[in-house]
Write an enzyme that holds these catalytic residues in place. Structure first.
Site, PDB file in Angstrom:
ATOM      1  N   HIS A 139       0.877  -1.178   0.000  1.00 23.73           N
ATOM      2  CA  HIS A 139       0.000   0.000   0.000  1.00 23.73           C
ATOM      3  C   HIS A 139       0.916   1.230   0.000  1.00 23.73           C
ATOM      4  CE1 HIS A 139      -2.819   2.944   1.787  1.00 23.73           C
ATOM      5  NE2 HIS A 139      -3.790   2.136   1.403  1.00 23.73           N
TER       6      HIS A 139
ATOM      7  N   ASP B  99       2.943  -4.574   8.085  1.00 19.84           N
ATOM      8  CA  ASP B  99       1.724  -3.768   7.932  1.00 19.84           C
ATOM      9  C   ASP B  99       0.535  -4.728   8.024  1.00 19.84           C
ATOM     10  OD1 ASP B  99      -0.539  -2.575   6.922  1.00 19.84           O
ATOM     11  OD2 ASP B  99       0.405  -1.795   5.103  1.00 19.84           O
TER      12      ASP B  99
ATOM     13  N   GLN C  64      -4.672  -5.300   6.748  1.00 14.75           N
ATOM     14  CA  GLN C  64      -5.687  -6.188   6.165  1.00 14.75           C
ATOM     15  C   GLN C  64      -5.594  -7.613   6.699  1.00 14.75           C
ATOM     16  OE1 GLN C  64      -8.066  -5.061   4.381  1.00 14.75           O
ATOM     17  NE2 GLN C  64      -7.278  -3.038   3.817  1.00 14.75           N
TER      18      GLN C  64
ATOM     19  N   LYS D 262     -10.363  -0.725  10.557  1.00 16.95           N
ATOM     20  CA  LYS D 262     -10.437  -1.895   9.667  1.00 16.95           C
ATOM     21  C   LYS D 262     -10.801  -3.156  10.450  1.00 16.95           C
ATOM     22  CE  LYS D 262      -7.618   0.058   6.212  1.00 16.95           C
ATOM     23  NZ  LYS D 262      -8.125   0.515   4.940  1.00 16.95           N
TER      24      LYS D 262
ATOM     25  N   CYS E  12      -4.743   2.544  -3.703  1.00 16.92           N
ATOM     26  CA  CYS E  12      -3.472   2.998  -3.099  1.00 16.92           C
ATOM     27  C   CYS E  12      -2.358   1.968  -3.261  1.00 16.92           C
ATOM     28  CB  CYS E  12      -3.644   3.355  -1.624  1.00 16.92           C
ATOM     29  SG  CYS E  12      -4.816   4.656  -1.337  1.00 16.92           S
TER      30      CYS E  12
HETATM   31  N1  PMP Z   1      -1.870  -0.711   4.511  1.00 18.85           N
HETATM   32  C1  PMP Z   1      -2.834  -1.432   3.921  1.00 18.85           C
HETATM   33  C2  PMP Z   1      -2.524  -2.805   3.427  1.00 18.85           C
HETATM   34  C3  PMP Z   1      -4.115  -0.898   3.802  1.00 18.85           C
HETATM   35  O1  PMP Z   1      -5.080  -1.616   3.225  1.00 18.85           O
HETATM   36  C4  PMP Z   1      -4.374   0.404   4.292  1.00 18.85           C
HETATM   37  C5  PMP Z   1      -5.752   1.026   4.151  1.00 18.85           C
HETATM   38  N2  PMP Z   1      -6.352   0.837   2.915  1.00 18.85           N
HETATM   39  C6  PMP Z   1      -3.334   1.102   4.902  1.00 18.85           C
HETATM   40  C7  PMP Z   1      -2.097   0.510   4.996  1.00 18.85           C
HETATM   41  C8  PMP Z   1      -3.547   2.469   5.466  1.00 18.85           C
HETATM   42  O2  PMP Z   1      -4.479   2.429   6.491  1.00 18.85           O
HETATM   43  P1  PMP Z   1      -5.026   3.759   7.195  1.00 18.85           P
HETATM   44  O3  PMP Z   1      -5.573   4.601   6.083  1.00 18.85           O
HETATM   45  O4  PMP Z   1      -6.065   3.257   8.136  1.00 18.85           O
HETATM   46  O5  PMP Z   1      -3.873   4.403   7.873  1.00 18.85           O
END
Ligand code: PMP
Length: 416
Positions: free
Chosen positions: A133, A210, A213, A236, A374
């Site tokens: 991401h 990270d 997910q 999430k 993203c």
């Molecule tokens: N890493 C991953 C794999 C994600 O899916 C996301 C959110 N789509 C993020 C980081 C960022 O998360 P947040 O916007 O809650 O900081």
């Protein structure tokens, strides 16, 4: 219709009962029952979370850590007890290894800055992967730019599985950190993080995971995984927005400098010099989102009561069912067919633009996400700009997958 599909109650898992816990699911969009398939973007909140936030604001609100009075003491106790709940949920060794943040993005930026200040210098290297991401790319790029260091990228195969042999080749004496996603938000791939950590540790390199997910689908044990940092977002995992966690091994958190200065993180301040408070306060400058943190603790209890294994088993059945149904739709191309994956279906339909598919699904009451999610470099791998993504949670049903498939066939007819 398969036996599993006919039954709403699988093992100890009653999806109808669970859906009743989530008020937002019980509504119609454009006259159609809402099918919420955008869980990778954010998840819905169970009533226990909504109720506790309401109660805290109505009856208990007061700033933490600073007061001598009853309400402040009470709130501090609840805030610190939420930290212990997160500690237990992750099986961290110490409560002070749990830092409350705004979310994964905030957690990764904190490490990129603080760890970067501590250890990264010119010509050093950070390893990430091709499926990250942007939150696990850009902070490292910014660090590399500040320090004159470089990024190295582990590639994946067309199924969306990381190439571990290529990973091993990237490691060298200049590598300072490995930062890898536990489960991909675009492909669903669950990476072999324990193995990735072990390989890095053979070379004395720390690893950040990270978990944005993965935390809501897998049971995570940071001591067993042995990662040095683990980050996730509250929103999430059915918890409040604006909450997040940075787990860090005590050793690193002690050595790393704070990344933000302000109230609550100090021991002594003079105009000449400041000394910092102990962990975890050192990394929690300013008034924290204590209401959110307590709400996060409540949702972790809620999930623990349902049982993470029950959730995982049910979601696995949804995944297998969805894969079987989607792959037989002519003209549908699925992205992300890793052998170990979460319940995420990213796809393109004929040559219809993903945005058009998303818009038509919306009119049928089905909420999906379209675009690059993203993860632009990930889509460069497949030479497409993005896709349609249906990301499922444990409150989704087999019938909702059927409705998605029917809706996609209708859209194909409209465009043919
Ligand atoms: N890493 C991953 C794999 C994600 O899916 C996301 C959110 N789509 C993020 C980081 C960022 O998360 P947040 O916007 O809650 O900081």
């Amino acid at each position: 219709m398969s036996e599993t599909k006919k039954s709403h109650k699988i093992l100890d898992f009653d999806v109808i009962k669970i859906r009743n816990d989530f008020p937002v699911l019980n509504q119609k969009i454009y006259g159609k029952p809402l099918i919420y398939f955008d869980n990778a973007a954010t998840t819905q909140k169970p009533r226990v979370v909504i109720d506790v936030i309401n109660k805290l604001l109505s009856e208990h609100n007061s700033n933490v850590h600073r007061g001598v009075h009853y309400l402040s003491d009470q709130m501090t106790e609840m805030y610190e007890s939420a930290r212990k709940k997160v500690q237990n949920f992750l099986n961290a060794k110490h409560a002070h290894e749990i830092i409350f943040t705004k979310g994964v993005t905030d957690s990764i930026n904190a490490v990129a800055f603080s760890f970067g200040e501590l250890l990264v210098k010119e010509n050093d290297e950070i390893i990430i992967s091709e499926m990250e991401h942007h939150s696990n790319i850009v902070p490292w790029q910014m660090l590399c730019k500040r320090k004159g260091a470089g990024l190295r990228v582990i590639p994946f195969n067309d199924r969306g599985e990381l190439l571990l042999d290529e990973y091993k080749k990237l490691i060298n004496s200049k590598t300072k950190l490995v930062a890898i996603v536990h489960a991909s938000n675009s492909l669903g791939t669950v990476n072999p993080v324990k193995k990735i950590v072990a390989i890095a540790h053979e070379n004395n390199i720390p690893v950040l995971i990270d978990g944005a997910q993965a935390i809501q689908h897998e049971s995570v044990n940071v001591q067993d995984m042995d990662c040095d940092f683990y980050a996730f977002s509250g929103h999430k995992i059915y918890g409040p927005t604006g909450t997040g966690i940075l787990y860090g091994k005590e050793r690193w958190l002690r050595e790393m400098p704070p990344y933000q200065g302000g109230g609550d993180m100090i021991e002594q301040v003079t105009f000449e010099h400041t000394t910092y408070d102990d962990l975890p306060a050192k990394f929690e400058a300013g008034t924290p989102n204590y209401i959110g943190a307590i709400g996060l603790g409540v949702v972790l209890d809620y999930l623990t009561n349902i049982g993470l294994d029950n959730i995982k088993n049910y979601e696995k059945k949804l995944l297998n069912y969805g894969m079987a149904k989607l792959t037989v739709i002519n003209g549908l191309k699925l992205y992300g067919t890793a052998r170990n994956k979460t319940c995420i279906f990213s796809f393109l339909l004929d040559d219809i633009h993903s945005y058009d598919v998303g818009m038509f699904l919306d009119r049928m009451g089905i909420a999906v996400r379209t675009g690059h999610f993203c993860t632009q470099p990930l889509w460069d791998h497949y030479k497409v700009e993005g896709a349609v993504r249906a990301s499922l949670a444990f409150y989704n049903t087999f019938e909702e997958i059927d409705s998605l498939c029917e809706a996609l066939k209708e859209i194909q007819k409209m465009f043919s």
